[in-house]
Design a protein around this motif. Sequence first.
Motif, PDB file in Angstrom:
ATOM      1  N   VAL A  10      80.201 -10.770  55.339  1.00 53.34           N
ATOM      2  CA  VAL A  10      81.307 -10.001  54.759  1.00 53.34           C
ATOM      3  C   VAL A  10      81.167  -8.534  55.141  1.00 53.34           C
ATOM      4  O   VAL A  10      82.147  -7.865  55.497  1.00 53.34           O
ATOM      5  CB  VAL A  10      81.354 -10.174  53.223  1.00 53.34           C
ATOM      6  N   GLY A  11      79.941  -8.017  55.098  1.00 54.41           N
ATOM      7  CA  GLY A  11      79.698  -6.630  55.484  1.00 54.41           C
ATOM      8  C   GLY A  11      80.075  -6.364  56.932  1.00 54.41           C
ATOM      9  O   GLY A  11      80.715  -5.355  57.242  1.00 54.41           O
ATOM     10  N   ILE A  12      79.709  -7.265  57.816  1.00 54.79           N
ATOM     11  CA  ILE A  12      80.055  -7.112  59.237  1.00 54.79           C
ATOM     12  C   ILE A  12      81.568  -7.150  59.422  1.00 54.79           C
ATOM     13  O   ILE A  12      82.134  -6.357  60.180  1.00 54.79           O
ATOM     14  CB  ILE A  12      79.363  -8.201  60.076  1.00 54.79           C
ATOM     15  N   GLY A  13      82.235  -8.050  58.709  1.00 52.86           N
ATOM     16  CA  GLY A  13      83.698  -8.124  58.794  1.00 52.86           C
ATOM     17  C   GLY A  13      84.368  -6.841  58.338  1.00 52.86           C
ATOM     18  O   GLY A  13      85.307  -6.353  58.965  1.00 52.86           O
ATOM     19  N   ALA A  42      87.492   4.564  56.016  1.00 54.50           N
ATOM     20  CA  ALA A  42      86.239   5.127  55.514  1.00 54.50           C
ATOM     21  C   ALA A  42      85.700   4.312  54.346  1.00 54.50           C
ATOM     22  O   ALA A  42      84.490   4.061  54.259  1.00 54.50           O
ATOM     23  CB  ALA A  42      86.452   6.576  55.097  1.00 54.50           C
ATOM     24  N   LEU A  43      86.577   3.875  53.453  1.00 54.08           N
ATOM     25  CA  LEU A  43      86.139   3.063  52.310  1.00 54.08           C
ATOM     26  C   LEU A  43      85.595   1.709  52.767  1.00 54.08           C
ATOM     27  O   LEU A  43      84.550   1.254  52.280  1.00 54.08           O
ATOM     28  CB  LEU A  43      87.289   2.863  51.327  1.00 54.08           C
ATOM     29  N   LEU A  44      86.289   1.061  53.696  1.00 56.29           N
ATOM     30  CA  LEU A  44      85.825  -0.242  54.183  1.00 56.29           C
ATOM     31  C   LEU A  44      84.496  -0.121  54.921  1.00 56.29           C
ATOM     32  O   LEU A  44      83.623  -0.983  54.782  1.00 56.29           O
ATOM     33  CB  LEU A  44      86.879  -0.874  55.086  1.00 56.29           C
ATOM     34  N   LEU A  45      84.328   0.935  55.708  1.00 55.90           N
ATOM     35  CA  LEU A  45      83.051   1.127  56.400  1.00 55.90           C
ATOM     36  C   LEU A  45      81.919   1.376  55.414  1.00 55.90           C
ATOM     37  O   LEU A  45      80.801   0.882  55.594  1.00 55.90           O
ATOM     38  CB  LEU A  45      83.150   2.292  57.379  1.00 55.90           C
ATOM     39  N   THR A  46      82.198   2.136  54.357  1.00 55.00           N
ATOM     40  CA  THR A  46      81.166   2.405  53.360  1.00 55.00           C
ATOM     41  C   THR A  46      80.749   1.132  52.640  1.00 55.00           C
ATOM     42  O   THR A  46      79.552   0.842  52.512  1.00 55.00           O
ATOM     43  CB  THR A  46      81.680   3.441  52.341  1.00 55.00           C
ATOM     44  N   VAL A  47      81.725   0.358  52.191  1.00 51.71           N
ATOM     45  CA  VAL A  47      81.411  -0.890  51.476  1.00 51.71           C
ATOM     46  C   VAL A  47      80.745  -1.892  52.411  1.00 51.71           C
ATOM     47  O   VAL A  47      79.770  -2.563  52.037  1.00 51.71           O
ATOM     48  CB  VAL A  47      82.690  -1.481  50.841  1.00 51.71           C
ATOM     49  N   GLY A  48      81.238  -2.005  53.645  1.00 54.96           N
ATOM     50  CA  GLY A  48      80.650  -2.931  54.611  1.00 54.96           C
ATOM     51  C   GLY A  48      79.214  -2.580  54.942  1.00 54.96           C
ATOM     52  O   GLY A  48      78.350  -3.456  55.032  1.00 54.96           O
ATOM     53  N   THR A  49      78.942  -1.296  55.113  1.00 55.73           N
ATOM     54  CA  THR A  49      77.581  -0.865  55.401  1.00 55.73           C
ATOM     55  C   THR A  49      76.663  -1.135  54.222  1.00 55.73           C
ATOM     56  O   THR A  49      75.520  -1.572  54.392  1.00 55.73           O
ATOM     57  CB  THR A  49      77.568   0.641  55.757  1.00 55.73           C
ATOM     58  N   TYR A  50      77.154  -0.896  53.011  1.00 54.80           N
ATOM     59  CA  TYR A  50      76.351  -1.176  51.821  1.00 54.80           C
ATOM     60  C   TYR A  50      76.045  -2.670  51.710  1.00 54.80           C
ATOM     61  O   TYR A  50      74.895  -3.058  51.467  1.00 54.80           O
ATOM     62  CB  TYR A  50      77.083  -0.695  50.566  1.00 54.80           C
TER      63      TYR A  50
END
Length: 61
Positions: A10-13, A42-50
Amino acid sequence: MVDVPNQAGVGIGLIVIGSLLFIPGIGIGSSSLVFVSLVAAALLLTVGTYLFGTSEPGRSV
């Protein structure tokens, strides 16, 4: 085949989708739709990285 945990997948997606949402920001026009897509990216990248960073047990990097 590599076994990717669900949370990491999910994070990679989210990282991929967030990266694609930055494409409208490359253009010269600065409409409110472009600004909204950049904020969403920016929000999706932050959540995905987390999610990707915390998918393995133990201390997060």
